[in-house]
Design an enzyme around this catalytic site. Structure first.
Site, PDB file in Angstrom:
ATOM      1  N   PHE A 156       0.846  -1.183   0.000  1.00  0.00           N
ATOM      2  CA  PHE A 156       0.000   0.000   0.000  1.00  0.00           C
ATOM      3  C   PHE A 156       0.885   1.238   0.000  1.00  0.00           C
ATOM      4  CE2 PHE A 156      -4.530   0.874   0.549  1.00  0.00           C
ATOM      5  CZ  PHE A 156      -5.074  -0.367   0.254  1.00  0.00           C
TER       6      PHE A 156
ATOM      7  N   GLN B 121      -7.777  14.807   3.330  1.00  0.00           N
ATOM      8  CA  GLN B 121      -7.124  13.977   2.311  1.00  0.00           C
ATOM      9  C   GLN B 121      -8.000  13.729   1.082  1.00  0.00           C
ATOM     10  OE1 GLN B 121      -6.361   9.482   2.940  1.00  0.00           O
ATOM     11  NE2 GLN B 121      -4.339  10.406   2.898  1.00  0.00           N
TER      12      GLN B 121
ATOM     13  N   HIS C 294      -8.176  11.204  -2.015  1.00  0.00           N
ATOM     14  CA  HIS C 294      -7.637   9.928  -2.493  1.00  0.00           C
ATOM     15  C   HIS C 294      -7.435  10.064  -3.997  1.00  0.00           C
ATOM     16  CE1 HIS C 294      -7.314   5.704  -3.460  1.00  0.00           C
ATOM     17  NE2 HIS C 294      -7.386   5.367  -2.193  1.00  0.00           N
TER      18      HIS C 294
ATOM     19  N   LEU D 151     -14.813   5.133  -4.644  1.00  0.00           N
ATOM     20  CA  LEU D 151     -13.397   4.809  -4.472  1.00  0.00           C
ATOM     21  C   LEU D 151     -12.945   3.600  -5.284  1.00  0.00           C
ATOM     22  CD1 LEU D 151     -11.072   5.917  -2.676  1.00  0.00           C
ATOM     23  CD2 LEU D 151     -11.387   3.866  -1.311  1.00  0.00           C
TER      24      LEU D 151
ATOM     25  N   GLU E  94      -6.591   1.861  -3.170  1.00  0.00           N
ATOM     26  CA  GLU E  94      -5.172   1.821  -3.459  1.00  0.00           C
ATOM     27  C   GLU E  94      -4.697   0.379  -3.665  1.00  0.00           C
ATOM     28  OE1 GLU E  94      -3.447   4.898  -0.965  1.00  0.00           O
ATOM     29  OE2 GLU E  94      -1.825   3.498  -0.627  1.00  0.00           O
TER      30      GLU E  94
ATOM     31  N   ARG F 260      -0.835   9.371  -0.659  1.00  0.00           N
ATOM     32  CA  ARG F 260      -1.986   9.893  -1.392  1.00  0.00           C
ATOM     33  C   ARG F 260      -1.900  11.365  -1.728  1.00  0.00           C
ATOM     34  NH1 ARG F 260      -6.391   6.462   2.094  1.00  0.00           N
ATOM     35  NH2 ARG F 260      -5.883   4.511   1.057  1.00  0.00           N
TER      36      ARG F 260
ATOM     37  N   HIS G 192     -11.692  12.196   0.686  1.00  0.00           N
ATOM     38  CA  HIS G 192     -11.705  10.851   1.239  1.00  0.00           C
ATOM     39  C   HIS G 192     -11.637  10.763   2.757  1.00  0.00           C
ATOM     40  CE1 HIS G 192     -11.158   6.566   1.195  1.00  0.00           C
ATOM     41  NE2 HIS G 192      -9.973   6.641   1.757  1.00  0.00           N
TER      42      HIS G 192
ATOM     43  N   ARG H  81      -2.738  10.896   5.967  1.00  0.00           N
ATOM     44  CA  ARG H  81      -2.829   9.511   6.455  1.00  0.00           C
ATOM     45  C   ARG H  81      -2.335   8.534   5.401  1.00  0.00           C
ATOM     46  NH1 ARG H  81      -6.514   5.268   5.833  1.00  0.00           N
ATOM     47  NH2 ARG H  81      -8.158   6.505   4.834  1.00  0.00           N
TER      48      ARG H  81
END
Ligand SMILES: Cc1cc2nc3c(=O)[nH]c(=O)nc-3n(C[C@H](O)[C@H](O)[C@H](O)COP(=O)(O)OP(=O)(O)OC[C@H]3O[C@@H](n4cnc5c(N)ncnc54)[C@H](O)[C@@H]3O)c2cc1C
Length: 585
Positions: free
Chosen positions: A115, A242, A244, A254, A257, A288, A357, A399
């Site tokens: 990730f 954030q 994404h 979404l 990832e 991100r 996100h 994050r």
């Protein structure tokens, strides 16, 4: 109606349910949720939950902590991050023992995938060797949050937790610095219920609905954070929101990832793998904030792909992964591409764009989820917050993927434990006033407004302006304009008409309350963003493009006085062992 419970938890996502599981059986516990518990947003989490388990390769919690600190752009509090990363392997095994069905390796161990931003040293004996992506995310295909939420719900049912589903939180009752309970509306009847408690925990989730393109469920309107703000308590680091990188184009749904973790590649209109330029070592698996900026920069430079409606997107190429990997490892997200965009991911690229996100900011707490009433660490007696609505702060300015499902189980549990300790001596404190009064007034005044303004028009204007002026790239001019726009939206809000005057499932009224909350949340984000004159993590100021540790390595605490005046204070970042360095990947 008045209920009495030792503990009242608002929110039935992963954080709220994990806390509820921890409350000892000799205490009474209620969980309130505006949707049925297993419909909470946690259930939509796809990609994974991380822990340095070393099931697929050597890994260590210290590497995980290093990545989290670096990913946070050095704004995360390192003491809390160390606790989370050290506790992660235990938390995963605990979930497994509760019954969570993880995907497996050939040997039967919990499988792990790569990730963004999760790395380890290529040569563990050489601290100067380059950092390469590591398999750290545990997963259940691409339905990790779904199975986590179901598992936690079953464990709550086993523990006789009392659920109040489709109850809408409307008030937080704090008198003389003591949190005494909450007020909620039973959505089926519009009846006001008071929950009198010794301890209250907010686990009310995020507020992606403040932006037009978002991955968040419709319930993500930040109600808990807004009530804290209305109560004159601070919100922390609200400027850090954030985006994404990979939402389905125009929809924002979404594409986890995990798609890039399994080898997916981002391509521009010349079919170039542009992330090689922006993050040469980890490429498409950069954090991100960086990938989202890279996508917008490519589009701005004329390298986006022109869509049928005149807007631009970027391609996510999964075609080389093969049908087996696509069907077994990422079935749900590729299904979304087929259903919503009519694209066949085994043969064609998936059109994507960044999508709002995750809230790094929220209700300030310590690492035992106790809520702070100021930047000096004063606690609100009996009030706790955990999960996305809280700011511990383990995510700082940005994050890393899979760290939120970890955050909710680690801090949900810690909160449950802290509350259990508190209950040993805590008593019920009587209300001084009528605990239903503010809710009654709010409902009456909303139902009596008759200015004719349409709720959804105001919401759309708010979401579009937050997207355009307070999104991935920001500057003083846009933010100052947005501040005025938000003031006008607040005035228009005074002129709405709630069409439905009935008492049975009055969703029109609920939407009106949510819109009021969104306006507060947007105001706190915009003001905090206007104030922070640097670029760090997800907060990018075009007029202040560099990170400025000398001035700005500190948390923002924003409060709103009864007069409406906004005030900003600061709290230092906690540092343990990780020295700030330039954030390159
Ligand atoms: C599409 C998507 C995919 C994601 N994938 C991942 C991933 O793979 N890995 C990862 O680590 N993170 C992921 N995340 C982030 C992560 O899922 C969330 O941050 C996390 O699940 C939040 O959990 P929570 O318990 O704090 O809140 P939520 O699960 O959002 O629950 C909030 C609860 O509060 C209740 N509530 C809110 N307002 C009220 C009100 N007014 N009255 C009553 N109840 C109320 C809701 O009903 C709900 O029960 C993803 C997020 C999204 C949106």
């Amino acid at each position: 109606m008045i209920h009495k419970f030792d503990v009242v938890i608002v929110g039935a996502g992963g954080a709220g349910l994990r806390a509820a599981v921890e409350v000892p059986k000799d205490h009474t516990c209620a969980v309130i949720s505006k949707v049925f518990p297993t419909r909470s947003h946690t259930g939509t989490a796809q990609g994974g939950v991380c822990a340095a388990l070393s099931n697929e390769e050597d890994d260590s919690w210290l590497d995980h902590a290093f990545d989290t600190v670096k990913g946070s752009d050095y704004l995360g509090d390192q003491d809390a991050i160390e606790i989370m990363c050290q506790d992660a392997p235990r938390a995963i095994i605990e979930l497994e023992h509760m019954g969570m069905p993880f995907s497996r390796t050939k040997e039967g161990k919990i499988a792990q995938r790569k990730f963004g931003g999760h790395t380890k040293l290529e040569n563990p004996n050489d601290p100067n060797s380059k950092r390469i992506p590591v398999n750290r995310a545990c997963y259940s295909a691409d339905r990790t949050g779904h199975v986590m939420l179901q598992t936690l719900y079953e464990n709550c049912v086993k523990n006789n937790v009392n659920f109040y589903s489709e109850y809408f939180l409307t008030d937080l009752i704090i008198e003389d610095g003591i949190c005494k309970g909450v007020t909620a509306i039973d959505m089926a009847t519009s009846e006001i219920h008071v929950f009198h408690a010794k301890a209250v925990m907010f686990a009310t989730g995020g507020y992606g609905r403040a932006f037009r393109i978002t991955s968040n469920a419709h319930v993500g309107t930040g109600d808990g954070c807004a009530l804290v703000y209305k109560a004159g308590l601070p919100l922390e680091d609200m400027e850090f929101y954030q985006f994404h990188p990979t939402g389905l184009w125009r929809l924002g749904i979404l594409v986890s990832e995990a798609a890039r973790g399994e080898g997916g590649i981002l391509r521009n209109n010349a079919n170039e793998r542009f992330m090689e330029v922006y993050a040469p070592t980890v490429k498409d698996l950069a954090p991100r904030d960086m990938v989202s900026r890279a996508i917008i920069s490519e589009i701005r430079a004329g390298r986006g792909i022109l869509g049928s409606d005149g807007t631009y997107y970027i391609n996510l190429d999964l075609t080389h992964l093969g049908k087996k990997v696509i069907d077994e490892k990422i079935p749900e997200i590729t299904g979304f591409a087929r259903t919503y965009l009519g694209v066949e991911p085994t043969k064609e690229c998936v059109p994507i764009q960044p999508t709002a996100h995750y809230a790094m900011g929220g209700i300030p707490t310590n690492y035992d989820t106790e809520v702070f009433s100021d930047n000096k660490g004063t606690k609100v007696n009996g009030f706790y917050a955990a999960g996305e609505c809280a700011c511990v702060s383990v995510h700082g300015g940005n994050r890393l993927g899979t760290n939120s499902l970890l955050d909710i189980v680690v801090f949900g549990r810690r909160g449950g434990k802290k509350i259990s300790q508190f209950l040993k001596t805590a008593e019920y404190t009587e209300f001084t006033g009528d605990p239903t009064e503010r809710t009654r007034q709010q409902i009456d005044s909303l139902l009596n407004l008759s200015g004719g303004e349409n709720i959804s028009n105001i919401r759309k204007d708010l979401q579009q302006n937050m997207m355009d002026k307070c999104g991935i790239f920001r500057n003083e001019k846009d933010l100052a304009e947005n501040k005025e726009i938000l003031k006008q939206l607040r005035q228009r809000y005074q002129n709405i008409t709630v069409q439905d005057k009935s008492k049975v499932f009055n969703t029109d009224l609920m939407e009106a309350i949510e819109l009021g909350n969104l306006i507060d949340i947007a105001e706190s984000i915009n003001e905090s963003a206007l104030n922070r004159q640097e670029s760090r993590g997800a907060h990018t100021r075009e007029d202040f493009p560099n990170r400025d540790d000398a001035q700005w390595m500190k948390h923002t605490f924003i409060t709103k006085a009864d007069s409406g005046e906004l005030k900003i204070d600061y709290k230092p970042v906690v540092k343990t062992r990780f020295e700030p360095m330039e954030r390159k990947y």
